[in-house]
Design an enzyme around this catalytic site. Structure first.
Site, PDB file in Angstrom:
ATOM      1  N   ARG A 147       0.794  -1.228   0.157  1.00 26.22           N
ATOM      2  CA  ARG A 147       0.041   0.404  -0.474  1.00 26.22           C
ATOM      3  C   ARG A 147       0.974   1.076  -0.233  1.00 26.22           C
ATOM      4  NH1 ARG A 147      -3.612   1.997   5.077  1.00 26.22           N
ATOM      5  NH2 ARG A 147      -1.606   3.652   5.099  1.00 26.22           N
ATOM      6  N   TYR A 159      -3.046  11.643   6.270  1.00 26.05           N
ATOM      7  CA  TYR A 159      -3.743  10.252   7.649  1.00 26.05           C
ATOM      8  C   TYR A 159      -1.990   8.979   6.687  1.00 26.05           C
ATOM      9  CZ  TYR A 159      -5.214   9.012   2.465  1.00 26.05           C
ATOM     10  OH  TYR A 159      -5.247   9.403   1.029  1.00 26.05           O
ATOM     11  N   ASP A 212      -4.985   3.754   0.125  1.00 31.74           N
ATOM     12  CA  ASP A 212      -6.158   4.038   0.607  1.00 31.74           C
ATOM     13  C   ASP A 212      -6.298   6.101   0.835  1.00 31.74           C
ATOM     14  OD1 ASP A 212      -7.923   4.306   2.916  1.00 31.74           O
ATOM     15  OD2 ASP A 212      -6.527   3.452   4.139  1.00 31.74           O
ATOM     16  N   HIS A 214      -8.880   6.868   2.004  1.00 31.09           N
ATOM     17  CA  HIS A 214      -9.638   7.387   3.877  1.00 31.09           C
ATOM     18  C   HIS A 214     -10.717   8.099   3.889  1.00 31.09           C
ATOM     19  CE1 HIS A 214      -9.187   7.375   7.907  1.00 31.09           C
ATOM     20  NE2 HIS A 214      -7.812   6.115   8.044  1.00 31.09           N
ATOM     21  N   GLU A 238      -9.071   1.473  -2.014  1.00 32.03           N
ATOM     22  CA  GLU A 238      -9.349   1.446  -0.237  1.00 32.03           C
ATOM     23  C   GLU A 238     -10.154   2.661  -0.088  1.00 32.03           C
ATOM     24  OE1 GLU A 238      -6.892   0.577   1.936  1.00 32.03           O
ATOM     25  OE2 GLU A 238      -8.376   0.444   3.987  1.00 32.03           O
ATOM     26  N   GLU A 264     -13.441  -1.135   6.736  1.00 34.86           N
ATOM     27  CA  GLU A 264     -13.185  -0.811   7.913  1.00 34.86           C
ATOM     28  C   GLU A 264     -13.838  -1.331   8.899  1.00 34.86           C
ATOM     29  OE1 GLU A 264      -9.527   0.464   7.406  1.00 34.86           O
ATOM     30  OE2 GLU A 264      -9.700   2.223   8.158  1.00 34.86           O
ATOM     31  N   ARG A 285     -13.691  -5.338   3.776  1.00 35.18           N
ATOM     32  CA  ARG A 285     -12.922  -5.411   4.102  1.00 35.18           C
ATOM     33  C   ARG A 285     -13.201  -4.627   6.208  1.00 35.18           C
ATOM     34  NH1 ARG A 285      -9.091  -1.716   4.781  1.00 35.18           N
ATOM     35  NH2 ARG A 285      -7.248  -2.878   4.899  1.00 35.18           N
ATOM     36  N   GLU A 341      -4.052  -6.833   5.260  1.00 34.15           N
ATOM     37  CA  GLU A 341      -3.627  -5.753   5.729  1.00 34.15           C
ATOM     38  C   GLU A 341      -2.565  -6.399   6.985  1.00 34.15           C
ATOM     39  OE1 GLU A 341      -5.297  -2.273   7.237  1.00 34.15           O
ATOM     40  OE2 GLU A 341      -4.170  -1.077   6.623  1.00 34.15           O
ATOM     41  N   TRP A 405     -12.698  12.106   8.371  1.00 32.24           N
ATOM     42  CA  TRP A 405     -11.054  11.776   9.038  1.00 32.24           C
ATOM     43  C   TRP A 405     -10.793   9.644   8.594  1.00 32.24           C
ATOM     44  CZ3 TRP A 405      -8.579   7.513  11.634  1.00 32.24           C
ATOM     45  CH2 TRP A 405      -7.089   8.022  11.084  1.00 32.24           C
TER      46      TRP A 405
END
Ligand code: CS2
Ligand code: MG
Length: 405
Positions: A147, A159, A212, A214, A238, A264, A285, A341, A405
């Site tokens: 990643r 992030y 990612d 995020h 992601e 997630e 995920r 991950e 976030w």
């Protein structure tokens, strides 16, 4: 056999972890992870005050009935705190069942589907060159999937990229309040294509690349990003956009063939039902700790399998090694497992507390063959690292608007 006692531990060997230990009258015990980053004490109180008293005296082998009792039975269903509490109980009960059966949990799920579990590691950097240097090091260690995250020029913090700080706790210093980060989509777009163009140039075509977002982008921006990154052949993109409204992903999906991953933060199968059955994503995920344990993770995997969606469990540093063990059992079994991950097996203090025999070699992890989950918890070592209040950051646009976030 009955449940005799349930103990809850909150320790902080570098970061906070909530651990549940279910002890039976036979002496067999099981372990579960209930960590909810930034809200640890809410889960601990939920378990202590509302869950543990209802389970004393029950049959620890009735995993399904206890799961339903804690989910369906309480009227107030779902939510991150509730589901992390249920998750820890569920993991501990699977651990106990494995110990009774004298089998590792993956055998109880249906047995082995693969020899080992493919991992993706994190290559982060303060700029593109730094990210690619870190990627080269991980490739040197045998990782085949990475990643890539790079700081966005012009933003204070990005992030996934902590610079000289080892984690978000260090970023907070002695003032435990949510750190504030900034976000600008224009500045991000000016960096992200170069990151993957340079990555393919320097790392070649063989390594799997992931990224990612995020949840920083709107659906139409995500669609644009997916298209932009198509030439670089990502394994997945992601959390491109928030999908509280699961229909958001229809727009993204229509515009790009870059594979999409999400989940997630999801607590139940309902959070991903439309995404999966409409084939709007490629990887789900969810994490055992945040989606209610091994029992619902198995259901999500089976449901996803019907729609060609593969599993890619969350593996961030704020999930405890008990969750990682649970994932390795699920991943060793699930016919539609994709990739796990991986951020390492924890610092020195964590390794004194969480005792395990997982092997990681050449970018693959091998599940423990011990009965149950194959992990133990050293209570005395945990007591040396008491809970410390801390928060995840918040994010604002440059004009001050609070952002995802
Ligand atoms: C990240 C996480 O690993 C990931 O994919 O999104 O590090 C996430 O930020 C944390 O788990 C939040 O608690
Ligand atoms: Mg993520």
């Amino acid at each position: 056999m009955i449940i005799k006692d349930i103990k809850i531990f909150v320790c902080s060997p570098g970061r906070n972890f909530v651990t549940v230990k279910i002890i039976t009258d036979s002496g067999i015990y099981g372990l579960g992870d209930a960590t909810l980053n930034g809200r640890e004490m809410a889960v601990s109180a939920y378990l202590e005050e509302h869950v543990a008293p209802c389970l004393i005296g029950r049959d620890p082998q009735a995993i399904e009935d206890i799961w339903q009792y804690l989910y369906r039975g309480v009227y107030w269903r779902r939510g991150a705190v509730t589901m992390a509490a249920i998750a820890a109980i569920d993991m501990a009960l699977w651990d106990i069942k494995g110990k009774i059966a004298e089998m590792p949990v993956y055998q109880l799920l249906g047995g082995r589907s693969r020899k080992g579990v493919n991992l993706y590691a994190h290559a982060n950097g303060s700029d593109i060159t730094d990210t690619l240097n870190n990627a080269q090091k991980l490739i040197g260690q045998g990782f085949k999937a990475l990643r890539l995250q790079s700081a966005v020029p012009g933003l204070k913090v990005t992030y996934g990229v902590l610079g000289d700080k080892k984690d978000y706790y260090e970023q907070q210093g002695d003032r435990p309040l949510p750190p504030e980060e900034d976000w600008c989509t224009t500045k991000y777009f000016a960096m992200v294509e170069d990151l993957f163009k340079e990555a393919r140039k320097h790392l070649g075509d063989k390594v799997h690349l992931l990224h990612d977002v995020h949840s920083r982008l709107t659906p139409v921006e995500s669609a644009r990003l997916g298209k932009l990154l198509e030439p670089y052949n990502l394994l997945f993109l992601e959390d491109a956009s928030i999908a509280e409204n699961q229909d958001n992903y229809k727009l993204i999906r229509q515009h790009t063939t870059t594979p999409l991953a999400i989940g997630e933060t999801y607590n139940t199968i309902w959070d991903c039902k439309d995404l999966i059955q409409n084939q709007l994503i490629d990887y789900i995920r969810t994490a055992a700790t945040h989606a209610g344990g091994i029992t619902p993770m198995r259901r999500i995997a089976d449901f996803a399998n019907m729609f060609n969606v593969r599993t890619a469990p969350h593996g961030a540093p704020d999930l405890s090694p008990i969750c990682f063990s649970a994932h390795l059992h699920l991943n060793t079994w699930a016919p539609n497992f994709g990739i796990q991950e991986y951020v390492g097996l924890g610092n020195e203090q964590m390794q004194q507390i969480f005792l395990q025999d997982i092997r990681v070699e050449e970018g693959m992890a091998y599940v423990s063959e011990q009965p149950g989950l194959g992990i133990d918890f050293n209570e005395e070592a945990a007591q040396q690292y008491p809970y410390k209040r801390s928060y995840l950051p918040v994010s604002r646009l440059e004009d001050g608007t609070l952002w995802h976030w």
